[in-house]
Design a protein around this motif. Structure first.
Motif, short mmCIF file in Angstrom:
data_model
loop_
_atom_site.label_atom_id
_atom_site.label_comp_id
_atom_site.label_asym_id
_atom_site.label_seq_id
_atom_site.Cartn_x
_atom_site.Cartn_y
_atom_site.Cartn_z
N PRO A 6 0.92 -1.25 0.13
CA PRO A 6 -0.05 0.20 -0.05
C PRO A 6 0.93 1.35 -0.01
O PRO A 6 1.90 1.31 0.77
CB PRO A 6 -0.68 0.03 1.37
N SER A 7 0.49 2.25 -0.89
CA SER A 7 1.37 3.38 -0.96
C SER A 7 0.74 4.78 -0.80
O SER A 7 -0.44 4.94 -1.84
CB SER A 7 2.34 3.35 -2.18
N TYR A 8 1.16 5.68 -0.28
CA TYR A 8 0.54 7.09 -0.35
C TYR A 8 1.65 8.05 -0.60
O TYR A 8 2.41 8.06 0.49
CB TYR A 8 -0.28 7.22 0.78
N GLU A 9 1.47 8.93 -1.43
CA GLU A 9 2.65 9.72 -1.92
C GLU A 9 3.84 9.34 -1.52
O GLU A 9 4.78 9.80 -0.68
CB GLU A 9 2.45 11.11 -0.97
N PRO A 10 4.52 8.22 -2.43
CA PRO A 10 5.76 7.67 -2.28
C PRO A 10 6.87 8.62 -2.79
O PRO A 10 6.42 9.36 -3.84
CB PRO A 10 5.67 6.17 -2.97
N ASP A 11 8.23 8.30 -2.45
CA ASP A 11 9.25 8.82 -3.50
C ASP A 11 10.11 7.59 -4.07
O ASP A 11 9.67 6.46 -4.07
CB ASP A 11 10.22 9.58 -2.34
N GLN A 12 11.29 7.80 -4.29
CA GLN A 12 11.90 6.95 -5.27
C GLN A 12 12.16 5.61 -4.31
O GLN A 12 12.62 4.77 -4.99
CB GLN A 12 13.25 7.65 -5.64
N ARG A 13 12.16 5.83 -3.03
CA ARG A 13 12.36 4.47 -2.04
C ARG A 13 11.45 3.60 -2.75
O ARG A 13 12.01 2.28 -2.54
CB ARG A 13 12.50 4.78 -0.80
N LEU A 14 10.33 3.79 -3.11
CA LEU A 14 9.47 2.90 -3.59
C LEU A 14 10.06 2.07 -4.92
O LEU A 14 9.94 0.72 -5.04
CB LEU A 14 7.98 3.25 -4.04
N ILE A 15 10.51 2.88 -5.61
CA ILE A 15 11.09 2.23 -6.77
C ILE A 15 12.33 1.43 -6.47
O ILE A 15 12.37 0.31 -7.12
CB ILE A 15 11.33 3.31 -7.89
N ASP A 27 8.21 -13.16 -7.42
CA ASP A 27 6.77 -13.06 -6.99
C ASP A 27 6.31 -11.84 -7.39
O ASP A 27 7.08 -10.84 -7.61
CB ASP A 27 6.72 -12.93 -5.46
N PRO A 28 5.11 -12.00 -8.00
CA PRO A 28 4.23 -10.79 -8.33
C PRO A 28 4.09 -9.61 -7.22
O PRO A 28 3.98 -9.79 -6.26
CB PRO A 28 2.90 -11.18 -9.09
N ILE A 29 4.32 -8.51 -7.79
CA ILE A 29 4.18 -7.13 -6.93
C ILE A 29 2.85 -6.61 -7.01
O ILE A 29 2.71 -5.98 -8.28
CB ILE A 29 5.32 -6.35 -6.93
N LEU A 30 1.96 -6.46 -6.15
CA LEU A 30 0.50 -5.55 -6.32
C LEU A 30 0.84 -4.25 -5.47
O LEU A 30 0.93 -4.20 -4.46
CB LEU A 30 -0.49 -6.36 -5.82
N ILE A 31 0.69 -3.19 -6.07
CA ILE A 31 0.87 -1.93 -5.18
C ILE A 31 -0.57 -1.16 -5.29
O ILE A 31 -1.39 -1.31 -6.53
CB ILE A 31 1.81 -0.99 -6.07
N ALA A 86 4.17 -5.14 2.60
CA ALA A 86 5.17 -4.50 3.11
C ALA A 86 5.09 -2.95 2.74
O ALA A 86 4.25 -2.41 1.88
CB ALA A 86 6.61 -4.70 2.10
N ASP A 87 5.63 -2.05 3.45
CA ASP A 87 5.46 -0.42 3.18
C ASP A 87 6.36 0.02 2.25
O ASP A 87 7.16 -0.79 1.68
CB ASP A 87 5.64 0.32 4.73
N SER A 88 5.98 1.21 1.68
CA SER A 88 6.72 1.45 0.58
C SER A 88 7.78 2.68 0.73
O SER A 88 8.42 3.12 -0.01
CB SER A 88 5.43 2.34 -0.44
N ASP A 89 8.05 2.77 1.99
CA ASP A 89 9.10 3.62 2.29
C ASP A 89 10.48 3.29 2.48
O ASP A 89 11.28 3.78 2.88
CB ASP A 89 8.78 4.28 3.68
N GLY A 90 10.75 2.13 1.98
CA GLY A 90 12.02 1.40 1.99
C GLY A 90 12.65 0.95 3.31
O GLY A 90 13.80 0.72 3.57
N LEU A 152 5.19 -4.91 8.16
CA LEU A 152 5.47 -6.17 7.34
C LEU A 152 4.95 -7.59 8.02
O LEU A 152 5.13 -7.95 8.92
CB LEU A 152 6.88 -6.36 7.45
N ARG A 153 3.87 -7.83 7.11
CA ARG A 153 3.11 -9.18 7.59
C ARG A 153 2.85 -10.02 6.66
O ARG A 153 2.84 -9.84 5.34
CB ARG A 153 1.85 -8.59 8.37
N GLY A 154 2.51 -11.04 7.06
CA GLY A 154 2.31 -12.13 5.97
C GLY A 154 1.01 -12.93 6.39
O GLY A 154 0.56 -13.30 7.50
N TYR A 155 0.39 -13.39 5.34
CA TYR A 155 -1.01 -14.16 5.58
C TYR A 155 -1.25 -15.29 4.50
O TYR A 155 -0.74 -15.24 3.46
CB TYR A 155 -2.44 -13.17 5.29
N SER A 156 -1.72 -16.54 5.03
CA SER A 156 -2.13 -17.42 4.26
C SER A 156 -3.21 -17.08 3.37
O SER A 156 -4.15 -16.40 3.74
CB SER A 156 -2.56 -18.72 5.11
#
Length: 339
Positions: A6-15, A27-31, A86-90, A152-156
């Motif tokens: 999930p991402s709100y107003e990210p910077d280059q750290r997301l990239i 693994d596929p990445i969904l943003i 995972a968070d988008s802030d690096g 940072l969390r994981g779910y079945s």
């Protein structure tokens, strides 16, 4: 496995995070762009060009809603993947994300938490915030957790339907999830990860007052209920004393009325989402607790003040805080427990 960010107003750290993940995982990445606006379109377009799926909210709806949008997407497209969020802030390292991936495969139907150890330089508001939520969670559930605020969390994959039903649209969603997990039949599993704060966590969109209030809302409602009951007890004591001139009747009448008020508010409002018990079964338990609290009040005061030698003010303060927390826990776990 799907990696959801999930991402709100990210910077280059997301990239940067995307490229690092691509190097170590297929693994596929969904943003989910949570209403960041046109100024951030370039970053999300870059993410798409890097092979990510990007979903967009027209307006900012909160982290909880962004997570649910991602869960819904995976569920509705028939993808039988487990999910790592995972968070988008690096501040979540690719290696730690892979640790969560492996832990989900070994611990089905668990919420896998990437638990920071909070060593080294940690911003004061983050250290205080995590300590407070750890205390509230342990008190509410009786189970200590190292890091209740980790993103940072994981779910079945089997948990997706439940994840979409948990209440909350903003940061309180992740806390609600931990509180609701036990009665839904899900346990928690913690995996130690690195504690990373960049620029004193300035990129965080957590609003200390508004979002903290939502995270602590169940406990705050209990505090408010107890406070109003105390004020009512105080006011009725003087009113009944003025009307009847009997201190004994005034004390008993005031305490009875304030207790009925407190019970009603707790059952109808404070623990409304959990209270599956009937009034017939919960009233005896509640007033048994009230009697026990009165007896313990005297016993603890005597212990701290007379036996230990703590001044009366300090003894009273320790006693009241201890019994307040005990009362909250007993009502949550025993009196107004969920089915």
């Amino acid at each position: 496995m799907t990696i959801l960010i999930p991402s709100y107003e990210p910077d280059q750290r997301l990239i940067g995070l995307i490229h690092k993940l691509k190097e170590v995982s297929g693994d596929p990445i969904l943003i989910v762009d949570d209403g960041s606006g046109d100024d951030y379109r370039g970053i999300f377009d870059t993410a798409k060009n890097a092979g990510c799926t990007v979903l967009t909210h027209r307006t900012n709806q909160g982290k909880g809603r962004a997570l649910k949008t991602g869960f819904d997407y995976v569920r509705e497209h028939g993808i039988k993947d487990d999910i790592v969020c995972a968070d988008s802030d690096g501040q979540h390292l690719p290696g730690d994300i892979l640790k969560i991936t492996e832990a989900i495969r070994r611990h089905r139907n668990h919420i896998v938490l990437g638990s920071r150890q909070f060593t080294g330089k940690v911003p004061l508001r983050s250290r205080i915030g995590n300590s407070a939520t750890r205390m509230v969670y342990a008190m509410a559930t009786g189970k200590p957790v190292q890091d209740t605020q980790t993103g940072l969390r994981g779910y079945s994959s089997e948990m997706l339907d439940w994840l979409c039903q948990v209440q909350g649209d903003r940061f309180e969603y992740e806390m609600n999830m931990l509180l609701e997990a036990p009665k839904a039949g899900y346990d928690l599993y913690e995996v130690p990860i690195e504690t990373v704060y960049l620029d004193d966590n300035k990129s965080s969109h957590f609003r200390p007052l508004a979002d903290s209030a939502k995270v602590y809302f169940p406990f705050l409602k209990f505090c408010a209920s107890s406070g109003f009951a105390a004020v009512l007890d105080f006011a009725l004591l003087f009113l009944l004393q003025w009307m009847f001139g009997s201190l004994f009747l005034s004390v008993i009448g005031a305490r009875l009325c304030s207790s009925i008020f407190n019970y009603t508010v707790n059952r109808k409002i404070v623990f409304a989402g959990r209270a599956q018990t009937t009034a017939r079964t919960s009233i005896p338990k509640y007033f048994s607790l009230a009697v026990a609290i009165v007896l313990l009040n005297y016993g603890l005061l005597h212990l701290f003040h007379v036996n230990v030698g703590i001044p009366l003010f300090g003894s009273k303060l320790i006693t009241e805080i201890s019994l307040f927390l005990l009362s909250f826990w007993v009502q949550l776990k025993l009196i107004f427990k969920s089915a």
